[in-house]
Design an enzyme around this catalytic site. Structure first.
Site, PDB file in Angstrom:
ATOM      1  N   ASN A 108       4.052  49.324  21.548  1.00 16.17           N
ATOM      2  CA  ASN A 108       2.933  49.114  20.628  1.00 16.17           C
ATOM      3  C   ASN A 108       1.721  48.580  21.368  1.00 16.17           C
ATOM      4  O   ASN A 108       1.844  47.739  22.256  1.00 16.17           O
ATOM      5  CB  ASN A 108       3.336  48.141  19.522  1.00 16.17           C
ATOM      6  CG  ASN A 108       4.479  48.679  18.692  1.00 16.17           C
ATOM      7  OD1 ASN A 108       4.742  49.881  18.720  1.00 16.17           O
ATOM      8  ND2 ASN A 108       5.171  47.819  17.976  1.00 16.17           N
ATOM      9  N   HIS A 128       2.521  50.618  26.847  1.00 16.63           N
ATOM     10  CA  HIS A 128       1.457  51.593  26.586  1.00 16.63           C
ATOM     11  C   HIS A 128       0.090  50.935  26.451  1.00 16.63           C
ATOM     12  O   HIS A 128      -0.805  51.507  25.847  1.00 16.63           O
ATOM     13  CB  HIS A 128       1.779  52.405  25.319  1.00 16.63           C
ATOM     14  CG  HIS A 128       2.947  53.324  25.480  1.00 16.63           C
ATOM     15  ND1 HIS A 128       3.596  53.914  24.412  1.00 16.63           N
ATOM     16  CD2 HIS A 128       3.584  53.777  26.602  1.00 16.63           C
ATOM     17  CE1 HIS A 128       4.588  54.677  24.868  1.00 16.63           C
ATOM     18  NE2 HIS A 128       4.609  54.608  26.185  1.00 16.63           N
ATOM     19  N   CYS A 143     -16.247  51.733  36.897  1.00 12.63           N
ATOM     20  CA  CYS A 143     -16.040  50.551  37.763  1.00 12.63           C
ATOM     21  C   CYS A 143     -14.802  49.742  37.350  1.00 12.63           C
ATOM     22  O   CYS A 143     -14.442  48.790  38.033  1.00 12.63           O
ATOM     23  CB  CYS A 143     -17.277  49.665  37.787  1.00 12.63           C
ATOM     24  SG  CYS A 143     -17.575  48.752  36.259  1.00 12.63           S
ATOM     25  N   GLY A 147      12.699  50.179  15.864  1.00 14.84           N
ATOM     26  CA  GLY A 147      11.506  50.789  15.268  1.00 14.84           C
ATOM     27  C   GLY A 147      10.799  51.795  16.137  1.00 14.84           C
ATOM     28  O   GLY A 147       9.575  51.898  16.095  1.00 14.84           O
ATOM     29  N   SER A 176      10.919  56.031  17.417  1.00 15.87           N
ATOM     30  CA  SER A 176      11.530  57.349  17.220  1.00 15.87           C
ATOM     31  C   SER A 176      12.225  57.825  18.500  1.00 15.87           C
ATOM     32  O   SER A 176      12.961  58.803  18.474  1.00 15.87           O
ATOM     33  CB  SER A 176      10.469  58.365  16.795  1.00 15.87           C
ATOM     34  OG  SER A 176       9.414  58.383  17.729  1.00 15.87           O
TER      35      SER A 176
END
Ligand code: BJW
Length: 248
Positions: free
Chosen positions: A100, A117, A128, A189, A191
């Protein structure tokens, strides 16, 4: 709902690794991606969650992430996030590997969070690479301009991992270490369809961990885990923690 064996495994565990996905934040009001009503029912991922889309239409992508950042800022951690913090009272090391981009595990108080992520609350310059304040993006969007870097005028993007991009090497290393050294691995939670995160539960199993999945719906790994617990994270995780507290 869950077995006595799970409580025994957690009681004797020194290390627990937890992989979380959008489902754990659903009860905080943040939409998931692939469920009915999820983000990608309205938007194609290839239109917005990749670098080509960003370069083609930076204002659209910046505006979409700004909206999602505001949803995250208005959200609060829920009982599922808080149960993982409580788990730290029972286990020496709990590492939460989250796909998340919201900040909810940190805000709930988890000590060891791996942002697999990225994090939607951070933004950086594509030229920069310096961090850029979200307020600058908001101001540019309100002026109908693409947001640019105050130093070099490069385009500003959210600090998230899009399809086709490498994950942060430090996050990969920490997730891999936690996955291959844990006694219990919880997949919560998600997939379990996006790689490399989707590989982690079976990597943990191969390394000898007791692997448990928490999800109201079955996923590609449900048939291969030691326990599949059907239900929302905000109910299943606190119930497990109550049993652990009683057994302590
Ligand atoms: C509940 C609930 C409740 C509901 N309680 N549960 C190997 C094989 C095949 C493909 C690849 C591969 N290796 C790499 C790839 C390509 C690609 C990939 O995986 N594609 C697949 C889709 C096929 N991966 C990548 O590109 C990754 N990069 C990479 O590997 O670099 C090296 C490389 C590059 C190029 C080629 C080859 C290698 C990067 C992936 C980045 C993913 N980014 C996103 C967007 C982030 C930014 C943003 O937020 O916009 O991350 S995609 C999106 O999916 C987001 C999520 O983190 C991720 C996972 O989704 P998640 O969390 O599982 O959500 P959902 O909605 O799918 O599921 C929610 C679940 O919750 C459901 O199951 C519900 O039932 C459940 N639920 N309520 C508990 N209350």
């Amino acid at each position: 709902m869950y077995s006595d064996a799970l409580i025994d495994h957690l009681r004797s565990a020194d290390r627990v690794a937890v992989l979380t996905g959008a489902g754990i934040s659903a009860e905080s009001g943040i939409p998931t991606f692939r469920d009915p009503g999820g983000i990608w029912e309205k938007f194609e991922p290839q239109e917005l969650a990749n670098v080509e889309a960003f370069l083609e239409n930076p204002e659209l992508v910046q505006g979409w992430y700004r909206h999602r950042r505001q949803v995250v800022e208005d959200a609060e951690p829920n009982d599922g996030h808080r149960a993982l913090v409580r788990l730290e009272q029972h286990v020496d090391l709990v590492t939460t590997i989250t796909q998340n981009v919201d900040d909810l595990h940190n805000r709930a108080g988890s000590s060891e969070v791996v942002e697999f992520h990225g994090n939607i609350t951070r933004n950086y310059c594509t030229d920069c690479e310096q961090d850029v304040d979200a307020a600058r993006i908001d101001a540019a969007i309100e002026d109908g301009q693409p947001a640019t870097c105050p130093e070099c005028e490069g385009l500003v993007r959210p600090d998230v991992v899009w399809f086709g991009e490498m994950l942060p090497p430090d996050a990969m290393d920490r997730a891999s270490e936690a996955t291959t050294t844990c006694d219990v691995f919880l997949s919560v939670g998600t997939s379990t369809v996006v790689y490399p995160a989707a590989r982690l539960p079976m990597l943990a199993k191969e390394a000898g961990a007791y692997v448990v999945e928490v999800n109201p719906d079955r996923t590609p790994i449900s048939g291969n885990v030691d326990e599949y617990l059907a239900g929302p994270a905000g109910e299943v995780l606190p119930a497990i923690l109550s049993s652990l507290d009683k057994a302590a």
